[in-house]
Motif scaffolding. Structure first.
Motif, PDB file in Angstrom:
ATOM      1  N   GLU A 181      -7.697  -5.814   0.878  1.00 42.56           N
ATOM      2  CA  GLU A 181      -6.817  -4.534   1.561  1.00 42.56           C
ATOM      3  C   GLU A 181      -7.962  -3.587   1.989  1.00 42.56           C
ATOM      4  OE1 GLU A 181      -2.905  -2.366   0.539  1.00 42.56           O
ATOM      5  OE2 GLU A 181      -4.527  -2.514  -1.091  1.00 42.56           O
TER       6      GLU A 181
ATOM      7  N   LEU B 240      -8.015  -2.134   5.850  1.00 41.66           N
ATOM      8  CA  LEU B 240      -8.042  -0.830   6.027  1.00 41.66           C
ATOM      9  C   LEU B 240      -9.296  -0.104   6.522  1.00 41.66           C
ATOM     10  CD1 LEU B 240      -6.049   0.488   3.119  1.00 41.66           C
ATOM     11  CD2 LEU B 240      -4.898  -0.152   5.281  1.00 41.66           C
TER      12      LEU B 240
ATOM     13  N   THR C 236     -10.307   0.354  10.837  1.00 42.84           N
ATOM     14  CA  THR C 236      -9.781   1.269  11.945  1.00 42.84           C
ATOM     15  C   THR C 236     -10.355   2.803  11.460  1.00 42.84           C
ATOM     16  OG1 THR C 236      -7.593   1.877  10.378  1.00 42.84           O
ATOM     17  CG2 THR C 236      -7.629   0.059  12.076  1.00 42.84           C
TER      18      THR C 236
ATOM     19  N   ALA D  45      -9.139   5.189   9.735  1.00 45.80           N
ATOM     20  CA  ALA D  45      -8.227   6.258   9.574  1.00 45.80           C
ATOM     21  C   ALA D  45      -8.462   7.383   8.471  1.00 45.80           C
ATOM     22  CB  ALA D  45      -6.934   5.588   9.734  1.00 45.80           C
TER      23      ALA D  45
ATOM     24  N   SER E 204      -3.498   5.842   4.890  1.00 42.67           N
ATOM     25  CA  SER E 204      -2.433   4.744   5.095  1.00 42.67           C
ATOM     26  C   SER E 204      -1.241   4.749   4.329  1.00 42.67           C
ATOM     27  CB  SER E 204      -3.209   3.293   4.606  1.00 42.67           C
ATOM     28  OG  SER E 204      -3.288   3.383   3.176  1.00 42.67           O
TER      29      SER E 204
ATOM     30  N   LYS F 268      -0.300   3.232   1.775  1.00 43.12           N
ATOM     31  CA  LYS F 268      -0.480   3.124   0.255  1.00 43.12           C
ATOM     32  C   LYS F 268      -1.405   3.893  -0.289  1.00 43.12           C
ATOM     33  CE  LYS F 268      -0.496  -1.076  -1.337  1.00 43.12           C
ATOM     34  NZ  LYS F 268      -0.653  -2.539  -1.583  1.00 43.12           N
TER      35      LYS F 268
ATOM     36  N   PRO G 282      -8.043   7.348   1.855  1.00 47.75           N
ATOM     37  CA  PRO G 282      -9.051   6.497   2.640  1.00 47.75           C
ATOM     38  C   PRO G 282     -10.268   6.030   1.998  1.00 47.75           C
ATOM     39  CG  PRO G 282      -9.036   8.794   3.665  1.00 47.75           C
ATOM     40  CD  PRO G 282      -8.010   8.737   2.542  1.00 47.75           C
TER      41      PRO G 282
ATOM     42  N   SER H 180     -11.436   2.389   1.719  1.00 43.98           N
ATOM     43  CA  SER H 180     -11.758   1.902   3.258  1.00 43.98           C
ATOM     44  C   SER H 180     -13.183   2.153   3.892  1.00 43.98           C
ATOM     45  CB  SER H 180     -10.446   1.955   3.931  1.00 43.98           C
ATOM     46  OG  SER H 180     -10.253   3.121   4.164  1.00 43.98           O
TER      47      SER H 180
ATOM     48  N   SER I  64       1.509  11.859  10.566  1.00 39.16           N
ATOM     49  CA  SER I  64       1.918  10.692  10.309  1.00 39.16           C
ATOM     50  C   SER I  64       3.265  10.460   9.644  1.00 39.16           C
ATOM     51  CB  SER I  64       0.906   9.709   9.601  1.00 39.16           C
ATOM     52  OG  SER I  64       0.916  10.212   8.233  1.00 39.16           O
TER      53      SER I  64
ATOM     54  N   ASP J 278       6.460  -5.083   5.448  1.00 37.18           N
ATOM     55  CA  ASP J 278       5.936  -4.495   4.174  1.00 37.18           C
ATOM     56  C   ASP J 278       7.049  -4.295   3.309  1.00 37.18           C
ATOM     57  OD1 ASP J 278       5.291  -2.562   2.052  1.00 37.18           O
ATOM     58  OD2 ASP J 278       3.340  -2.333   3.388  1.00 37.18           O
TER      59      ASP J 278
END
Length: 513
Positions: free
Chosen positions: A62, A66, A69, A71, A74, A76, A79, A82, A240, A441
């Motif tokens: 995971e 993640l 990208t 980002a 996310s 969950k 960042p 990731s 978001s 999800d």
């Protein structure tokens, strides 16, 4: 057994000689790096042998998924994990061993950061004792072996604590800014790190020197710098619509108050149980000097007092918040902060600890690690017969078979795959590394892939124990235009021994002509 008794029962000084050379090397600067390199090497071998019958943990996959990208967040997790996974894979290949190396390097970095704190209070032999006792926590091997949102905090909490201590003692803007930056990065690792920041604030408030600290610019510099570091992530959350507690409350909230209180109590008992073994070993080491140690605790160093207060707050506040929010909590989430108590216990010792005792602890630690290495293949054999609940036995096998089925339908490589943990595993182990997207999800929604995704080709896969995924897969098969359902069986093997087979359900949608 007292430390003098431990020295008396030692067979001869010959077996102690390598350990004494290592202890001398700590003062010369090479002892700790050598120990950490040996730690990483041994545990890499252990992980390789123990997981011959299993693929990477889904948490690790995971983090990689993640990171594709880059980002600012996310659904969950924040960042940081990731980002680190993305940076790591620019240097190392997408293989099991490279992520196992990342996990153990992360743990070694955490131990090094704790040593940076320790050397402010103790010298070489006690620094060695601290390192050895930390290795008796399950935190830096069994917990650390999967790189995820919890283990990314292992080095960040001691580094943040070091910066905060320096800021508290010196009130210099540089250390205050560093505390703000590292504290903010800890929150970008996991929102649970907010409890560490609360620990800093409350510990400083309870410390005798609170007026000098809060009367200076240091806490405000830390707060402003930390807020600036977090600003892009806060902007991402606002735009978001994802809140910092959304996933946590969806996954762990909504329980009765009594269940939340029980969870909080089990959290505290779990913390005590985790600390019990290293503290018991330390108690044996100093058992002949209990009165001296009790006197040292009563006159605790100002910095160690602050560290102890931070540790207490980070253990007491989370269960209180758990009950208030009517959620559940696990002791694993506190693992990255348990070093605080071991650090205080060892550094509070103002008298010399006999080398014979430290040699015994070192020999015992090395023997335990070597025994773990010897018996690691037994774990692989066991898991070949009794699969992991996450389906880790089947990720690579399912990826190969799905790609084979896909190539019979399309010459274009598979672009996107969806589902639960199996789908993430397929994304990692498939040769084309299709992008993992989660229209399904279980915690949030159960939608269908967009037309843009379908246009480039899409597949979904589920294991028999992924009940929610299977229900969604049936819906996808009946509603997505051009969807083709299929099932296939995969069976792992270890040294010629067949493992437990599993039936994989899948839907494929070849790309538009």
């Amino acid at each position: 057994m007292t430390s003098s008794t431990m020295a008396a029962v030692a067979p001869a000084s010959r077996w102690q000689r390598p350990f004494d050379v290592w202890l001398d090397g700590i003062e010369r600067g090479w002892g700790i790096p050598l120990a950490l390199a040996l730690f990483v090497g041994l545990w890499l071998a252990i992980l390789h042998l123990a997981y011959l019958s299993g693929d990477l943990h889904p948490d690790t996959i995971e983090a990689w998924s993640l990171g594709r990208t880059l980002a600012w967040g996310s659904l969950k997790h924040p960042p940081l994990m990731s980002w680190i996974a993305r940076g790591w894979t620019t240097l190392f290949p997408l293989t099991d061993w490279s992520f196992q190396l990342l996990a153990m390097v992360n743990a070694a970095f955490a131990l090094w950061a704790i040593d940076l704190l320790a050397r402010r209070y103790v010298g070489g032999d006690k620094r060695a004792l601290l390192l050895l006792l930390l290795l008796w926590l399950p935190v830096y091997q069994f917990h650390a072996q999967r790189f995820n949102a919890n283990t990314v905090l292992l080095p960040l909490w001691p580094l943040a604590t070091l910066c905060f201590l320096r800021s508290f003692e010196t009130r210099r803007p540089g250390w205050a800014a560093a505390a703000g930056v590292v504290g903010a990065f800890a929150i970008l690792g996991k929102y649970y790190s907010a409890f560490l920041i609360v620990g800093f604030a409350v510990a400083a408030l309870c410390h005798p020197q609170r007026r000098a600290y809060y009367g200076s610019a240091a806490p405000w510099v830390s707060a402003v710098v930390g807020a600036l570091v977090l600003l892009p992530h806060a902007h991402w959350m606002l735009t978001s619509g994802v809140g910092p507690l959304d996933y946590a409350l969806a996954a762990h909230g909504g329980v009765p108050t009594m269940a939340a209180a029980t969870s909080a109590l089990l959290f505290l008992l779990g913390v005590v149980a985790t600390l019990a073994l290293p503290l018991a070993i330390f108690a044996v080491v100093i058992s002949s000097r209990w009165r001296d140690y009790a006197a040292a605790l009563r006159s605790l160093n100002s910095g160690l007092l602050l560290v102890l207060l931070i540790g207490v707050v980070t253990i007491i506040v989370p269960p209180l918040v758990t009950v208030a929010l009517r959620s559940t909590i696990t002791a694993t989430w506190a693992a990255q902060g348990l070093f605080l108590f071991i650090l205080v216990a060892v550094c509070a010792c103002t008298f010399a600890v006999g080398r014979a005792a430290i040699d015994c602890v070192a020999a015992l630690s090395l023997a335990a690690t070597v025994l773990t290495l010897v018996f690691a293949p037994a774990h692989a054999i066991y898991r070949n017969a009794r699969p992991f609940k996450e389906g880790r036995n089947y990720y690579e096998l399912a990826a190969r078979e799905l790609e084979r089925r896909w190539s019979a339908e399309s010459r274009t490589p598979l672009a996107t795959v969806s589902g639960d943990t199996l789908a993430m595993g397929v994304s990692f182990y498939a040769a084309a590394h299709p992008l993992y997207v989660a229209p399904y999800d279980a915690a949030f929604m159960s939608g269908m892939p967009s037309q843009a995704v379908l246009r480039n080709g899409w597949a979904a896969v589920c294991l028999p124990n992924e009940a929610g995924c299977l229900l969604w897969l049936q819906q996808a098969a009946s509603t997505v235009p051009g969807a083709r359902s299929l099932t296939f069986s995969v069976q792992p093997q270890l040294w010629g021994r067949p493992g437990q087979p599993a039936q994989v359900s899948a839907v494929i949608v070849p790309p538009a002509s």
